[in-house]
Design a protein around this motif. Structure first.
Motif, short mmCIF file in Angstrom:
data_model
loop_
_atom_site.label_atom_id
_atom_site.label_comp_id
_atom_site.label_asym_id
_atom_site.label_seq_id
_atom_site.Cartn_x
_atom_site.Cartn_y
_atom_site.Cartn_z
N VAL A 85 12.04 1.91 -14.08
CA VAL A 85 13.25 1.48 -14.77
C VAL A 85 14.43 2.00 -13.95
N LEU A 86 15.32 1.11 -13.55
CA LEU A 86 16.45 1.48 -12.70
C LEU A 86 17.74 1.45 -13.51
N LEU A 87 18.47 2.56 -13.51
CA LEU A 87 19.73 2.69 -14.25
C LEU A 87 20.86 2.93 -13.24
N PRO A 88 21.66 1.92 -12.88
CA PRO A 88 22.71 2.08 -11.86
C PRO A 88 23.92 2.84 -12.36
N ASN A 89 24.22 2.76 -13.67
CA ASN A 89 25.31 3.54 -14.28
C ASN A 89 26.69 3.26 -13.68
N VAL A 117 0.84 -1.19 0.00
CA VAL A 117 0.00 0.00 0.00
C VAL A 117 0.88 1.24 0.00
N HIS A 118 0.71 2.08 -0.99
CA HIS A 118 1.49 3.32 -1.11
C HIS A 118 0.72 4.46 -0.45
N PRO A 119 1.34 5.61 -0.35
CA PRO A 119 0.62 6.77 0.18
C PRO A 119 -0.66 7.02 -0.61
N HIS A 120 -1.55 7.83 -0.06
CA HIS A 120 -2.88 7.98 -0.61
C HIS A 120 -2.90 8.65 -1.99
N THR A 121 -1.85 9.40 -2.33
CA THR A 121 -1.83 10.00 -3.65
C THR A 121 -1.72 8.92 -4.71
N GLU A 122 -2.32 9.17 -5.85
CA GLU A 122 -2.35 8.17 -6.91
C GLU A 122 -0.97 8.04 -7.55
N PRO A 123 -0.40 6.80 -7.62
CA PRO A 123 0.92 6.64 -8.22
C PRO A 123 0.87 6.91 -9.72
N VAL A 124 1.99 7.37 -10.28
CA VAL A 124 2.11 7.48 -11.72
C VAL A 124 2.35 6.08 -12.28
N GLN A 125 2.19 5.95 -13.59
CA GLN A 125 2.34 4.62 -14.18
C GLN A 125 3.80 4.19 -14.22
N ARG A 126 4.71 5.09 -14.65
CA ARG A 126 6.09 4.66 -14.86
C ARG A 126 7.05 5.79 -14.53
N ALA A 127 8.22 5.40 -14.01
CA ALA A 127 9.27 6.36 -13.68
C ALA A 127 10.63 5.74 -13.96
N VAL A 128 11.64 6.59 -14.04
CA VAL A 128 13.02 6.14 -14.21
C VAL A 128 13.83 6.62 -13.02
N VAL A 129 14.60 5.72 -12.41
CA VAL A 129 15.50 6.07 -11.31
C VAL A 129 16.92 5.92 -11.82
N VAL A 130 17.72 6.99 -11.67
CA VAL A 130 19.05 7.05 -12.27
C VAL A 130 20.09 7.38 -11.20
N GLY A 132 12.75 14.21 -16.20
CA GLY A 132 11.69 13.55 -15.45
C GLY A 132 12.13 12.39 -14.61
N ALA A 133 13.44 12.15 -14.47
CA ALA A 133 13.92 11.00 -13.71
C ALA A 133 14.09 11.35 -12.23
N THR A 134 13.99 10.35 -11.40
CA THR A 134 14.34 10.45 -9.99
C THR A 134 15.81 10.07 -9.87
N THR A 135 16.60 10.88 -9.18
CA THR A 135 18.05 10.68 -9.17
C THR A 135 18.58 10.27 -7.80
N VAL A 136 19.69 9.55 -7.85
CA VAL A 136 20.48 9.21 -6.66
C VAL A 136 21.90 9.66 -6.93
#
Length: 537
Positions: A369-373, A311-324, A339-343
């Motif tokens: 989609v996870l991109l470890p690079n 169960v995620h937070p109450h806000t509606e999740p987006v369909q797809r994301a990229v983590v880089v 539009g990517a989430t970064t580390v």
């Protein structure tokens, strides 16, 4: 190469943690595949990896604090850090039990670290683990731990630490082979106990740490592919796994054990000195958390619904994301704009799997989609992806080995495509991108390109030293010529913060004059390890 040490000093503890993490990274998927008890959720290998990762990070922090001193940490500091790191980072039933095993060992090894202390430590660890489990079951990691301690105890009085560790490993391995005959669900699935196999892996790393030689690693009853889940494991049992850290007194924890034992099963409570890690499987997750509130202060609460999306937070999740994962602030901004989430991977500080999991959660998407690079992050990224999948997120890990491959993958990302099509396109773009970087040699050494001297500029292509030069511009031109000799359509240059724009101008001109129809794009990477990253598509 691990250092040979005939006692468990601080360096041996550090080496043990590092080798155990590496070994669990290699075997994580195989251990996950045989996980049928107590719940067939396929995450035992991942949980053990995450637990040891936390222990290793805690030990590294102790060593980092001594970097400016002339001495290494004392053994007591290292083993206590190992135990504390495992406690706060323990995941799942198996990870929680391993944390208690390490805590039991630390309680003895902090007072001495010779062969006799190691015997005592293994015995204390096995006993402590059994005490932490509400209803111990034979044929599990508890049985394997007991066998290891008993085998170590049978060694001769004049045997050294390496002999004691090897005896413990062999005793554990023999016990592991017998687990299918002790626990019916293992016998029906044709596998050994997953947690027990993980412990054998950790003990194998201990042997290598104190002797300098890895033991033979063979296991029986391990399938080549994921085993079918027995019917009695597929359904039934509590719906939720609840884990939290708890600050509480011993008396309060005793009452908590009784309360949680009545709510569910697979109860394991480990720790002491005011800090505990609580693990239980229940149908009423809220009641399990409330019990922790009554006992003390619970935090880092994790609730996983077996067989269902978390169960995620109450806000509606987006369909797809990229983590880089990005090596510098400049690329971080670029990827965020896309539009990517970064580390951020800071120089000398690669992100841990927990950071990657947190980034996946922050992305708040059903598909990621996870991109470890970074080739060195392959095990860390795989463990993070597995953890996120257990929480109900569909994760595709594209094994990008460099930031320029991640940029290429992100450039073709189209969220309107089907997930599989998008992943295939991004994987193809990354795979079609050769990568290089420039580095400064720290000392004289042998390389694939010959002998380099301290201060030389090294040009690494696809991870291997291909060019040795005296300055950055010359080396960069030589690297580009080698890469473009095999063809290319687009050159990507990522400049470090201290590299002048004039270098990019000069390299663009070099490409333009020497290679028709090849375009060049330049990015500022900010504070990154390498002065220059190069990609050729």
């Amino acid at each position: 190469m691990p250092q040979t040490a005939d006692d468990m000093d601080a360096v041996a503890v550090r080496t043990w943690c590092s080798l155990a993490l590496e070994a669990l990274g290699r075997e994580r998927e195989a251990i996950d595949a045989i996980n049928v008890y107590p719940v067939a959720d396929g995450d035992t290998g991942t949980n053990l990896y995450l637990t040891v990762e936390s222990a290793a990070q805690a030990v590294e922090a102790v060593f980092a604090a001594h970097e400016t001193a002339t001495t290494v940490p004392v053994a007591a500091d290292a083993v206590r850090a190992m135990a504390h790191g495992a406690l706060i980072g323990a995941r799942g039933n198996s990870g929680t039990i391993l944390a208690q095993l390490l805590r039991g060992m630390a309680g003895v090894l902090s007072d001495g670290h010779d062969a006799d202390q190691l015997r005592r430590a293994l015995t204390k660890a096995a006993a402590a683990a059994r005490q932490a489990v509400a209803h111990p079951v034979e044929g599990t990691v508890l049985t394997v731990a007991t066998a290891a301690a008993e085998a170590a105890g049978r060694t001769a009085a004049d045997d050294g630490t390496a002999a004691v560790a090897r005896a413990a490993y062999e005793g554990a391995r023999t016990a592991l082979e017998a687990t299918p005959g002790q626990l019916a669900v293992l016998g029906r699935a044709g596998v050994v106990d997953a947690g027990g196999r993980g412990l054998v892996t950790v003990l194998g790393a201990l042997v290598e740490a104190v002797s300098g030689r890895a033991p033979e690693r063979t296991y029986v009853a391990v399938p080549a592919t994921v085993v079918p889940v027995p019917e009695d494991c597929a359904e039934g049992g509590p719906a939720f796994e609840v884990i939290y850290l708890l600050e509480a007194t011993d008396d309060a924890v005793d009452r908590l054990r009784t309360r949680l034992d009545g709510l569910g099963d697979s109860l394991v409570v480990v720790g002491g000195d005011g800090l505990w890690n609580v693990h239980v499987h229940v149908d009423d997750a809220g009641a399990a958390v409330e019990a922790g509130v009554e006992a003390g202060r619970p935090y880092r609460i994790r609730i996983t619904h077996f067989g269902a999306d978390r169960v995620h937070p109450h806000t509606e999740p987006v369909q797809r994301a990229v983590v880089v994962v990005v090596p510098g602030d400049g690329l971080r901004g670029l990827c965020k704009e896309a539009g990517a989430t970064t580390v951020l991977a800071r120089p000398g500080e690669p992100p841990a799997s927990g950071e990657l999991v947190d980034a996946i959660r922050r992305a708040h998407a059903r598909e990621v989609v996870l991109l470890p690079n970074d080739a060195e992050l392959r095990h860390t990224a795989a463990a993070a992806a597995e953890q996120a999948r257990a929480e109900g997120v569909r994760v595709a890990l594209i094994p990008t080995r460099a930031a320029v491959q991640g940029i290429a993958a992100l450039a073709v990302h189209e969220p309107d495509r089907s997930f599989d099509e998008d992943v295939v396109a991004m994987t193809a773009a990354a795979g079609a991108t050769r990568y290089a970087e420039l580095a400064v040699a720290e000392r004289q050494s042998w390389t694939m390109a010959g002998i380099c001297q301290a201060g030389d500029i090294l040009g690494l292509i696809d991870g291997d030293v291909a060019v040795i030069g005296e300055d950055v511009p010359e080396t960069a031109r030589n690297v580009l010529d080698r890469m473009l000799a095999a063809g290319g359509e687009l050159v990507t240059l990522v400049l470090g913060e201290d590299v002048p724009d004039s270098l990019a101008d000069a390299l663009e001109e070099h490409v333009r004059e020497g290679y028709l129809a090849v375009d060049t794009v330049v990015y500022r990477g900010g504070h990154q390890c390498a002065p220059l990253l190069i990609g050729v598509e």
